[in-house]
Scaffold this active site. Structure first.
Site, short mmCIF file in Angstrom:
data_model
loop_
_atom_site.label_atom_id
_atom_site.label_comp_id
_atom_site.label_asym_id
_atom_site.label_seq_id
_atom_site.Cartn_x
_atom_site.Cartn_y
_atom_site.Cartn_z
N GLY A 45 0.01 -90.41 -92.31
CA GLY A 45 1.19 -89.90 -91.61
C GLY A 45 1.21 -90.28 -90.15
O GLY A 45 0.25 -90.85 -89.63
N GLY A 99 0.51 -89.80 -86.79
CA GLY A 99 -0.37 -88.93 -86.00
C GLY A 99 -0.08 -88.98 -84.52
O GLY A 99 -0.59 -88.18 -83.74
N ARG A 100 0.74 -89.96 -84.13
CA ARG A 100 1.07 -90.06 -82.69
C ARG A 100 2.50 -90.55 -82.51
O ARG A 100 2.84 -91.10 -81.47
CB ARG A 100 0.12 -91.04 -82.01
CG ARG A 100 0.19 -92.38 -82.68
CD ARG A 100 -0.51 -93.49 -82.06
NE ARG A 100 -0.83 -94.43 -83.13
CZ ARG A 100 -1.31 -95.62 -82.96
NH1 ARG A 100 -1.55 -96.05 -81.76
NH2 ARG A 100 -1.56 -96.40 -83.98
N ASP A 132 -5.50 -87.50 -80.41
CA ASP A 132 -4.77 -86.75 -79.39
C ASP A 132 -3.26 -87.01 -79.43
O ASP A 132 -2.50 -86.42 -78.67
CB ASP A 132 -5.32 -87.08 -77.98
CG ASP A 132 -5.21 -88.56 -77.64
OD1 ASP A 132 -4.66 -89.33 -78.47
OD2 ASP A 132 -5.67 -88.96 -76.55
N ARG A 164 9.95 -97.64 -80.24
CA ARG A 164 10.07 -98.70 -81.24
C ARG A 164 11.38 -98.56 -81.99
O ARG A 164 11.80 -97.44 -82.33
CB ARG A 164 8.89 -98.58 -82.21
CG ARG A 164 8.93 -99.53 -83.36
CD ARG A 164 7.55 -99.74 -83.93
NE ARG A 164 7.07 -98.60 -84.72
CZ ARG A 164 5.85 -98.56 -85.27
NH1 ARG A 164 5.01 -99.56 -85.11
NH2 ARG A 164 5.48 -97.52 -85.98
N ARG A 205 7.08 -97.42 -95.72
CA ARG A 205 5.94 -98.31 -95.93
C ARG A 205 5.50 -98.25 -97.39
O ARG A 205 5.85 -97.29 -98.09
CB ARG A 205 4.75 -97.84 -95.08
CG ARG A 205 5.08 -97.54 -93.65
CD ARG A 205 4.32 -96.30 -93.17
NE ARG A 205 4.85 -95.85 -91.89
CZ ARG A 205 4.40 -96.26 -90.70
NH1 ARG A 205 3.38 -97.09 -90.66
NH2 ARG A 205 4.95 -95.86 -89.58
N ASP A 212 -0.32 -98.96 -95.25
CA ASP A 212 0.52 -98.11 -94.39
C ASP A 212 1.15 -98.94 -93.27
O ASP A 212 2.03 -98.45 -92.57
CB ASP A 212 -0.28 -96.94 -93.79
CG ASP A 212 -1.56 -97.41 -93.12
OD1 ASP A 212 -2.40 -98.04 -93.80
OD2 ASP A 212 -1.72 -97.16 -91.91
N ASP A 244 3.57 -102.51 -86.60
CA ASP A 244 2.26 -102.05 -86.10
C ASP A 244 1.41 -103.17 -85.53
O ASP A 244 0.53 -103.71 -86.19
CB ASP A 244 1.50 -101.26 -87.18
CG ASP A 244 1.84 -99.79 -87.11
OD1 ASP A 244 2.74 -99.43 -86.33
OD2 ASP A 244 1.20 -98.99 -87.82
P1 AMP Z 1 -2.42 -97.46 -87.08
O1 AMP Z 1 -3.64 -97.97 -86.47
O2 AMP Z 1 -1.26 -97.43 -86.15
O3 AMP Z 1 -2.03 -98.10 -88.37
O4 AMP Z 1 -2.71 -95.92 -87.39
C1 AMP Z 1 -3.45 -95.44 -88.49
C2 AMP Z 1 -3.38 -93.93 -88.55
O5 AMP Z 1 -4.07 -93.33 -87.44
C3 AMP Z 1 -1.98 -93.37 -88.51
O6 AMP Z 1 -1.92 -92.25 -89.35
C4 AMP Z 1 -1.80 -92.98 -87.07
O7 AMP Z 1 -0.82 -92.01 -86.87
C5 AMP Z 1 -3.19 -92.46 -86.71
N1 AMP Z 1 -3.46 -92.52 -85.26
C6 AMP Z 1 -3.66 -93.63 -84.53
N2 AMP Z 1 -3.86 -93.33 -83.23
C7 AMP Z 1 -3.77 -91.97 -83.12
C8 AMP Z 1 -3.87 -91.05 -82.04
N3 AMP Z 1 -4.09 -91.44 -80.78
N4 AMP Z 1 -3.72 -89.73 -82.32
C9 AMP Z 1 -3.49 -89.32 -83.58
N5 AMP Z 1 -3.38 -90.13 -84.65
C10 AMP Z 1 -3.52 -91.46 -84.42
MG MG Z 2 0.09 -97.87 -88.71
#
Ligand code: AMP
Ligand code: MG
Length: 472
Positions: free
Chosen positions: A85, A87-88, A120, A171, A178, A247, A257
């Site tokens: 999901g 997360g940020r 965070d 964005r 996805r 994802d 991404d």
């Molecule tokens: P990504 O590297 O963008 O594909 O992210 C993979 C997962 O990690 C996703 O669920 C993001 O929402 C979560 N995520 C990445 N960075 C953060 C962050 N700083 N805080 C919380 N969740 C994160």
């Molecule tokens: Mg991602």
């Protein structure tokens, strides 16, 4: 005037969590994509820089928005995670343009969400500027991609390996559906939601599938075709995505991404940049087969919607043919071929093998080859050069026409990794000169721009970037 809608937020609660972007201490606008804003009908903001910074830094609500974080799962480096999901990220909602196109507007780095786990929810300046530069360059290179609307500094710090300035990225995407969104519901055995999702995806991206005897097979075929084309595009420009997890595989067929992504300097089939990709799973040369693997995971989910296994398998098997056809169609003009023949596939392979053996700069070699069209001195590209010259001068075209074709599709400027790093380093110290220069020069990647000639140059040995970091 902006036409705003919240169709994803209107889907059942299992699809998302309502969030509110965090207010930030001192929002400051670093970049605003005016042309894109105009296309989206967001020009109401024009000129009001501090309002733009407040809205796209998360401090002030965008009129009409209903911010949510999306639920999704995903295979990360081959391992299934049932609940990832946003997360940020906060999806503010969708802009519908005058021509009826719907685009997601999403803030990235706007604070914690129910999907944040230990994170965070924030972002530091580096990945924000990186995604801004890389995604806009991708668009100018004619490759489907999410876009960059804004970069806002928060005036706050985030803690990573060191204490760094925080930022929020806006964005714009055809959608954020996805492969992992399908996997989320399939893994929970929630067939009703999976069906809702598939129907939503068809309506939004593949309406023609609705008229097929098996609409979900039509959906799958559409995704296969667009992903095959997308990866062929990446391969043709030497782009390495870096984290091709399910994802990060968009149903729309856009590049999404930009984490440890990179445009390659010296060419190697086995080139890997990402610091977390220990085994080279997402190496340049693996990208087509990884895309197909990701699509097989999508097929797995469609089985629970009674799509027939045989039909899914035969559509999945078509991926390679689609990929090959797109790859040849994209590579042929890069080598000056107006009307590629089947035998030209060998010529393309021979060229890439030559670049691989010599580890030549990918981008500049194509421009260099074009300049050799009527050269009579000693070959610069080995035995390949004369073979190539014979083939392309045998097309009923003048050498100038061949070179012109090549230079119209072979970029002179790509976002060089060492320049991206420089842009980030200097921005951390308050100087956005290189960041802005890169956006300017990359807006016309095929055009000589003498005042920016330095940005075309390959890195010196000591400037080479060998590793890129997810660094959220
Ligand atoms: P990504 O590297 O963008 O594909 O992210 C993979 C997962 O990690 C996703 O669920 C993001 O929402 C979560 N995520 C990445 N960075 C953060 C962050 N700083 N805080 C919380 N969740 C994160
Ligand atoms: Mg991602």
């Amino acid at each position: 005037m902006m036409n705003f809608d919240n169709s994803y937020a209107a889907l059942p609660g299992a699809f998302h969590a309502t969030v509110s972007p965090e207010k930030v201490r001192a929002p400051e606008l670093l970049a605003w994509n005016e042309a894109l804003a105009r296309e989206l009908g967001l020009d109401a903001f024009e000129g009001d820089t501090s309002k733009i910074a407040r809205v796209f830094g998360g401090s002030e609500a965008l009129a009409g928005s209903h911010p949510i974080s999306m639920a999704y799962a995903g295979h990360q480096f081959g391992h299934f995670v049932p609940r990832l999901g946003d997360g940020r990220a906060a999806l503010l909602g969708e802009v519908v343009t005058a021509s009826g196109q719907r685009y997601d507007i999403q803030l990235k780095g706007s604070g914690r969400t129910p999907f944040s786990r230990a994170g965070d929810g924030k972002s530091w300046l580096g990945p924000v500027l990186r995604e801004y530069i890389l995604s806009e360059a991708m668009h100018r290179l004619g490759v489907p991609t999410t876009r960059a609307l804004a970069a806002v500094a928060t005036g706050e710090t985030v803690v990573r390996e060191s204490v760094l300035p925080g930022a929020v990225f806006t964005r714009v995407a055809a959608s954020h559906l996805r492969v992992g969104t399908f996997q989320y519901f399939a893994a929970r055995g929630d067939t009703a939601s999976l069906k809702t999702l598939a129907d939503y995806a068809i309506d939004r991206h593949y309406p023609e599938a609705r008229d097929e005897p098996e609409p979900y097979i039509g959906l799958f075929r559409g995704v296969i075709e667009r992903q095959a084309k997308l990866v062929a595009h990446w391969m043709s420009i030497g782009f390495i995505h870096g984290v091709m997890n399910t994802d990060n595989t968009a149903i729309s067929g856009e590049t999404i991404d930009y984490g440890p992504a990179a445009y390659m300097d010296e060419f190697r089939f086995d080139k890997v940049f990402s610091s977390i990709d220990q085994y080279g799973r997402y190496a340049y040369g693996n990208q087509p087969s990884i895309a197909q693997w990701n699509l097989a995971r999508l097929a797995d989910t469609l089985l629970s919607l009674d799509a027939s296994k045989d039909a899914l398998e035969s559509v999945l098997a078509e991926f390679s043919d689609h990929y090959e056809a797109h790859f040849i169609a994209l590579m042929a003009p890069k080598l000056g071929l107006f009307d590629p023949q089947s035998s030209d596939a060998d010529l393309i392979v021979e060229w890439l093998e030559y670049l691989n053996e010599k580890a030549h700069d990918f981008t500049l070699s194509f421009r260099g080859l074009a300049s050799r069209i009527d050269a009579v001195d000693e070959a610069q590209f080995g035995a390949f050069e004369s073979k190539w010259r014979e083939r392309v001068t045998n097309q009923g075209k003048t050498p100038a026409e061949v070179a012109e074709l090549m230079n119209s599709v072979n970029p002179l400027f790509i976002p060089r990794n060492h320049r991206v790093e420089q842009a980030i380093d200097e921005a951390v110290h308050g100087d956005l000169t290189v960041f802005h220069a890169m956006n300017t020069v990359l807006a016309q990647p095929y055009t000589e721009q003498p005042e920016f000639a330095d940005y075309a140059v390959a890195p010196l040995e000591r400037e080479r970037v060998s590793r890129t970091f997810c660094g959220t």
